[in-house]
Structures are given as C-alpha cells and as structure tokens.
Design a protein around this motif. Structure first.
Motif, mmCIF file in Angstrom:
data_model
loop_
_atom_site.group_PDB
_atom_site.id
_atom_site.type_symbol
_atom_site.label_atom_id
_atom_site.label_comp_id
_atom_site.label_asym_id
_atom_site.label_seq_id
_atom_site.Cartn_x
_atom_site.Cartn_y
_atom_site.Cartn_z
ATOM 1 N N ASN A 12 0.827 -1.211 0.000
ATOM 2 C CA ASN A 12 0.000 0.000 0.000
ATOM 3 C C ASN A 12 0.861 1.260 0.000
ATOM 4 N N LEU A 14 1.596 3.244 2.215
ATOM 5 C CA LEU A 14 2.493 3.430 3.376
ATOM 6 C C LEU A 14 3.738 2.552 3.240
ATOM 7 N N SER A 16 3.318 -0.691 3.549
ATOM 8 C CA SER A 16 2.938 -1.935 4.230
ATOM 9 C C SER A 16 2.591 -2.987 3.189
ATOM 10 N N TYR A 33 0.038 -9.779 7.468
ATOM 11 C CA TYR A 33 0.133 -8.339 7.224
ATOM 12 C C TYR A 33 1.488 -7.864 7.726
ATOM 13 N N THR A 35 3.159 -4.661 8.370
ATOM 14 C CA THR A 35 3.020 -3.210 8.406
ATOM 15 C C THR A 35 4.382 -2.541 8.297
ATOM 16 N N VAL A 37 4.615 0.674 9.407
ATOM 17 C CA VAL A 37 4.557 1.798 10.351
ATOM 18 C C VAL A 37 4.303 1.278 11.755
ATOM 19 N N SER A 38 5.082 1.766 12.689
ATOM 20 C CA SER A 38 4.927 1.313 14.069
ATOM 21 C C SER A 38 4.910 2.496 15.023
ATOM 22 N N SER A 39 3.958 2.455 15.935
ATOM 23 C CA SER A 39 3.912 3.521 16.958
ATOM 24 C C SER A 39 4.603 3.032 18.234
ATOM 25 N N THR A 40 5.234 1.865 18.147
ATOM 26 C CA THR A 40 5.968 1.367 19.318
ATOM 27 C C THR A 40 7.436 1.190 18.923
ATOM 28 N N TRP A 69 -2.957 -8.017 15.657
ATOM 29 C CA TRP A 69 -1.559 -7.554 15.794
ATOM 30 C C TRP A 69 -0.891 -8.214 17.001
ATOM 31 N N PHE A 72 2.548 -7.321 18.123
ATOM 32 C CA PHE A 72 2.782 -5.900 18.414
ATOM 33 C C PHE A 72 2.159 -5.450 19.713
ATOM 34 N N SER A 73 0.862 -5.795 19.802
ATOM 35 C CA SER A 73 0.058 -5.112 20.833
ATOM 36 C C SER A 73 -1.243 -5.879 20.996
ATOM 37 N N SER A 75 -3.956 -4.732 19.849
ATOM 38 C CA SER A 75 -4.836 -4.086 18.862
ATOM 39 C C SER A 75 -5.419 -5.084 17.870
ATOM 40 N N TRP A 97 -9.928 1.187 6.890
ATOM 41 C CA TRP A 97 -9.744 0.296 8.032
ATOM 42 C C TRP A 97 -10.152 0.985 9.334
ATOM 43 N N LEU A 99 -9.050 0.641 13.322
ATOM 44 C CA LEU A 99 -8.071 0.081 14.238
ATOM 45 C C LEU A 99 -8.583 0.256 15.653
ATOM 46 N N ASN A 118 -6.295 3.080 2.700
ATOM 47 C CA ASN A 118 -5.073 2.764 1.962
ATOM 48 C C ASN A 118 -5.408 2.181 0.599
HETATM 49 C C1 LIG Z 1 1.209 -0.764 17.994
HETATM 50 C C2 LIG Z 1 0.430 -1.486 16.984
HETATM 51 O O1 LIG Z 1 -0.373 -2.313 17.319
HETATM 52 N N1 LIG Z 1 0.618 -1.236 15.607
HETATM 53 C C3 LIG Z 1 1.505 -0.371 15.037
HETATM 54 O O2 LIG Z 1 2.272 0.366 15.666
HETATM 55 N N2 LIG Z 1 1.434 -0.442 13.684
HETATM 56 C C4 LIG Z 1 0.454 -1.425 13.280
HETATM 57 C C5 LIG Z 1 -0.720 -0.789 12.503
HETATM 58 C C6 LIG Z 1 -0.307 0.322 11.554
HETATM 59 C C7 LIG Z 1 -1.494 0.846 10.808
HETATM 60 C C8 LIG Z 1 -1.910 -0.085 9.704
HETATM 61 C C9 LIG Z 1 -1.876 0.613 8.361
HETATM 62 C C10 LIG Z 1 -0.899 -0.051 7.435
HETATM 63 O O3 LIG Z 1 0.148 -0.539 7.919
HETATM 64 O O4 LIG Z 1 -1.197 -0.092 6.229
HETATM 65 S S1 LIG Z 1 -1.861 -0.244 13.723
HETATM 66 C C11 LIG Z 1 -1.584 -1.623 14.714
HETATM 67 C C12 LIG Z 1 -0.116 -1.982 14.605
#
Ligand SMILES: CC(=O)N1C(=O)N[C@@H]2[C@H](CCCCC(=O)O)SC[C@@H]21
Length: 123
Positions: A12, A14, A16, A33, A35, A37-40, A69, A72-73, A75, A97, A99, A118
């Motif tokens: 996509n 991003l 991912s 999947y 991904t 992008v990570s927020s951790t 996930w 990851f988490s 989620s 999507w 989340l 996406n």
């Molecule tokens: C911390 C956590 O669970 N996640 C994190 O930091 N990144 C992935 C996902 C990123 C968004 C999805 C969009 C995409 O990658 O196309 S949200 C849940 C997971």
C-alpha cells in the motif's frame, strides 16, 4: 476483466505489505500483514490476517479482513475494500480500516478506535 483473486503480495501507499496465501472456493482466505509503520519501539513482525472476498465475474469484488496484531500489541484492525481493474489493466485495492487499540478502562473507550484508508497494488 479477469476474476479478482486476492492471492499474492500487495503493497500500500504506506509501504505496508499484505500476503494472501490462498482463496478457497467460498472466497475465504488467510495470510500475513507486514506493516511498515509502528507507533511502538518493538521490532515490526508480520501479523496474521483472515478474510473473505466475493468472487464476482467482473473482477471488481468486495472483501474484508481482520488483522490480529498479536506480536505488536493488543490491537485489532478490520479492513474493508474493493478490487478495481485500473485503466492499464492493473488491479488496485481501495481499502478503509478501523483500528481498535486496547484501552485501560471504559472512560477511555471514546479514544480507542482510529480509522484510515489505503490503496494497495500488486508487488
Ligand atoms: C502498535 C500497533 O499495534 N501497531 C503499530 O504500531 N502499527 C500497526 C498498525 C499500523 C497501521 C496499519 C496501516 C498499514 O500498515 O497499512 S496499527 C496496529 C499496529
């Protein structure tokens, strides 16, 4: 156009990636999947997905899938979308999507769901 079979690798906007292993005769599928992008600060690892698609003859089928996930988490994400045959014959997946992140208590429920969209193309 050709039947839109989601089997294979998709990427996509991003960066991912989604890998659909195989689609059965009912349109059900599973995969992973990846991904981008990570927020951790945890290392990014593939997460399992399960979904279902229509098998319309016009190749512009709708689908949905869930990503757990688990690495990851706590989620969960659900994607819905449709496959379109682009003007140059290439397939494009337009998706939205939801989340759902796990929050500690009910008063925080209001902030637990995020949405995004996406576009995926075959890699
Ligand atoms: C911390 C956590 O669970 N996640 C994190 O930091 N990144 C992935 C996902 C990123 C968004 C999805 C969009 C995409 O990658 O196309 S949200 C849940 C997971």
């Amino acid at each position: 156009g050709k039947l839109c079979d989601l089997t294979g690798w998709w990427e996509n906007d991003l960066g991912s990636k989604m890998h659909v292993l195989k689609v059965d005769s009912e349109g059900n599928f599973s995969g992973e999947y990846h991904t981008a992008v990570s927020s951790t600060d945890k290392p990014i690892q593939p997460s399992p997905l399960v979904g279902s698609q229509h098998l319309d003859k016009d190749g512009q089928c709708t689908f949905g899938f869930t990503v757990n996930w688990k690495k990851f988490s706590d989620s969960t994400a659900v994607f819905v979308g449709q496959c379109f045959s682009g003007d140059n014959g290439n397939e494009v997946l337009q998706t939205s999507w939801l989340l759902r992140e796990k929050v500690d208590s009910l008063p925080s429920d209001w902030k637990a769901t995020r949405t995004g969209h996406n576009t995926f193309i075959r890699t």
